[in-house]
Design a protein around this motif. Structure first.
Motif, mmCIF file in Angstrom:
data_model
loop_
_atom_site.group_PDB
_atom_site.id
_atom_site.type_symbol
_atom_site.label_atom_id
_atom_site.label_comp_id
_atom_site.label_asym_id
_atom_site.label_seq_id
_atom_site.Cartn_x
_atom_site.Cartn_y
_atom_site.Cartn_z
ATOM 1 N N HIS A 102 13.352 -15.549 -2.638
ATOM 2 C CA HIS A 102 13.374 -14.146 -3.036
ATOM 3 C C HIS A 102 12.734 -13.997 -4.411
ATOM 4 O O HIS A 102 13.172 -14.615 -5.379
ATOM 5 N N ILE A 103 11.701 -13.155 -4.481
ATOM 6 C CA ILE A 103 10.983 -12.917 -5.740
ATOM 7 C C ILE A 103 10.923 -11.410 -5.946
ATOM 8 O O ILE A 103 10.297 -10.695 -5.164
ATOM 9 N N CYS A 104 11.578 -10.938 -6.998
ATOM 10 C CA CYS A 104 11.618 -9.495 -7.210
ATOM 11 C C CYS A 104 11.276 -9.170 -8.659
ATOM 12 O O CYS A 104 10.990 -10.049 -9.466
ATOM 13 N N TYR A 105 11.346 -7.895 -8.975
ATOM 14 C CA TYR A 105 11.103 -7.421 -10.334
ATOM 15 C C TYR A 105 12.423 -7.128 -11.050
ATOM 16 O O TYR A 105 12.433 -6.516 -12.104
ATOM 17 N N GLY A 106 13.524 -7.553 -10.459
ATOM 18 C CA GLY A 106 14.801 -7.519 -11.143
ATOM 19 C C GLY A 106 15.677 -6.326 -10.802
ATOM 20 O O GLY A 106 15.253 -5.354 -10.168
ATOM 21 N N TYR A 107 16.934 -6.444 -11.221
ATOM 22 C CA TYR A 107 17.891 -5.349 -11.082
ATOM 23 C C TYR A 107 17.376 -4.095 -11.787
ATOM 24 O O TYR A 107 16.511 -4.171 -12.666
ATOM 25 N N GLY A 108 17.967 -2.962 -11.428
ATOM 26 C CA GLY A 108 17.560 -1.699 -12.050
ATOM 27 C C GLY A 108 18.212 -1.483 -13.400
ATOM 28 O O GLY A 108 18.833 -0.448 -13.641
ATOM 29 N N VAL A 128 9.559 -15.194 2.912
ATOM 30 C CA VAL A 128 9.387 -14.720 1.542
ATOM 31 C C VAL A 128 9.975 -13.313 1.442
ATOM 32 O O VAL A 128 9.647 -12.432 2.235
ATOM 33 N N SER A 129 10.854 -13.118 0.468
ATOM 34 C CA SER A 129 11.526 -11.834 0.242
ATOM 35 C C SER A 129 10.890 -11.157 -0.962
ATOM 36 O O SER A 129 10.796 -11.750 -2.035
ATOM 37 N N LEU A 130 10.457 -9.898 -0.786
ATOM 38 C CA LEU A 130 9.730 -9.212 -1.846
ATOM 39 C C LEU A 130 10.147 -7.761 -1.979
ATOM 40 O O LEU A 130 10.759 -7.184 -1.086
ATOM 41 N N GLU A 131 9.804 -7.200 -3.111
ATOM 42 C CA GLU A 131 10.137 -5.819 -3.453
ATOM 43 C C GLU A 131 9.010 -4.893 -3.000
ATOM 44 O O GLU A 131 7.835 -5.193 -3.186
ATOM 45 N N SER A 132 9.363 -3.751 -2.404
ATOM 46 C CA SER A 132 8.340 -2.799 -1.978
ATOM 47 C C SER A 132 8.722 -1.356 -2.307
ATOM 48 O O SER A 132 8.038 -0.685 -3.065
#
Length: 348
Positions: free
Chosen positions: A216-222, A255-259
């Motif tokens: 999981h690769i994201c841009y983080g919590y809000g 792969v887990s990503l933010e959209s």
């Protein structure tokens, strides 16, 4: 996601955390201290795990996770159970080149003396007949959440953590976990390290597993530090372009990503062709609950770049800082939106 889901089109799951009940920790507060102690805390965490599984089931999710109810922090709770790390000796470090934090110090060889999450995973396994997913911190994100006063090498410490994570992952698999997820938000920042050794070390953490593996690769919590960083990234967020080709060639299954709500160009998903994709169709930085139609729109747009049988609708990241009612609504929206798209695909 796992082989047991091969007959389920668009299997839905959350990425990680859910809000904790107010009797366990301060609501809408990320990484809040526990409100209970001793045996009452143990009982409270187990009750919260049961509640999280029930909420996901009621929302109709296809894959059930623990919602991180028994851990305070997605990285340091795991590290707390390792030897070689001194939590009393604190140093301030820059987390993912984004914000300063006081972190524990590595003072000697890191070792896993006993299982960390295995008993909790057994409890979750007993609560549902559906496939279950468990998240672990990735090696690179672990080293980014510590001060190293022993190894003197990010790569060497990451390799130590990969071996430890592999031990834990194998025992989680034996406990009945179908999907094992490694959280690596650091992959969105340290591109040179990802290329040099990061993917290799991640593969070492997943070595020998029969369970489905996810990164999981994201841009983080809000949270403000993350939203402020996102505001500096321009009209297009192309960080995934650096790492997706490497992950496409890796042994990691998904792969887990933010959209949703992001500025990630969807065509970047095409760099993962052949892999399964957990696509974030729920914006965790916005307390407004998406409509099923909005979720379906996000998922539908991705079908140009990922085959439907490889698409797993999900959330962008964890939902711990959100009100519980909002998180519940977002889970229902996720399943309803996936159902709309399934109907469209069935109609041809």
């Amino acid at each position: 996601m796992s082989t047991s889901l091969s007959t389920t089109l668009l299997p839905t799951a959350i990425v990680g955390s859910l809000p904790k009940p107010s009797w366990l920790a301060e609501p809408e507060t990320l990484w809040a201290p526990w409100a209970l102690e001793g045996e009452r805390l143990d009982e409270g965490r187990h009750d919260a795990l049961h509640l999280a599984a029930a909420e996901q089931t009621l929302a109709g999710l296809d894959v059930i996770s623990d919602g991180e109810q028994t851990r305070q922090h997605f990285v340091t709770t795991f590290i707390e159970h390792l030897s070689g790390v001194d939590f009393e000796r604190r140093e301030t470090v820059r987390i993912r080149d984004r914000y300063d934090a006081s972190v524990p110090t590595v003072v000697g060889p890191v070792r896993r003396e006993r299982p960390v999450f295995v008993e909790d995973a057994k409890r979750l396994r007993a609560l549902t007949d559906k496939p279950i997913k468990w998240a672990l911190p990735g090696p690179m994100t672990m080293i980014d959440t510590l001060y190293d006063a022993h190894y003197g090498s990010r790569e060497e410490l990451a390799r130590e953590f990969a071996a430890i994570l592999n031990q834990e992952a194998r025992e989680l698999e034996a406990a009945g976990v179908d999907v094992i997820q490694f959280d690596e938000p650091a992959f969105n920042v340290f591109f040179d390290d990802v290329r040099a050794w990061g993917v290799e070390v991640l593969e070492r953490a997943a070595e020998g597993l029969r369970a489905e593996t996810v990164v999981h690769i994201c841009y983080g919590y809000g949270i403000k530090a993350n939203t402020d960083w996102k505001a500096t990234l321009g009209e297009e967020w192309r960080q995934y372009e650096e790492v997706f080709p490497l992950l496409q060639a890796s042994s990691i299954d998904t792969v887990s990503l933010e959209s949703r709500g992001s500025r990630v160009p969807l065509e970047l998903v095409g760099l993962l062709r052949g892999k399964k994709v957990m696509l974030g169709a729920i914006d965790v930085a916005d307390s407004r609950v998406e409509t099923p139609e909005e979720v379906a729109d996000t998922l539908r747009s991705a079908l140009e770049f990922v085959d439907a049988e490889n698409l797993c609708p999900s959330t962008n990241c964890g939902m711990a800082p959100l009100p519980r009612t909002v998180a519940q609504g977002k889970m229902r929206a996720l399943t309803a939106g996936a159902a709309l798209l399934r109907e469209e695909l069935a109609e041809g």
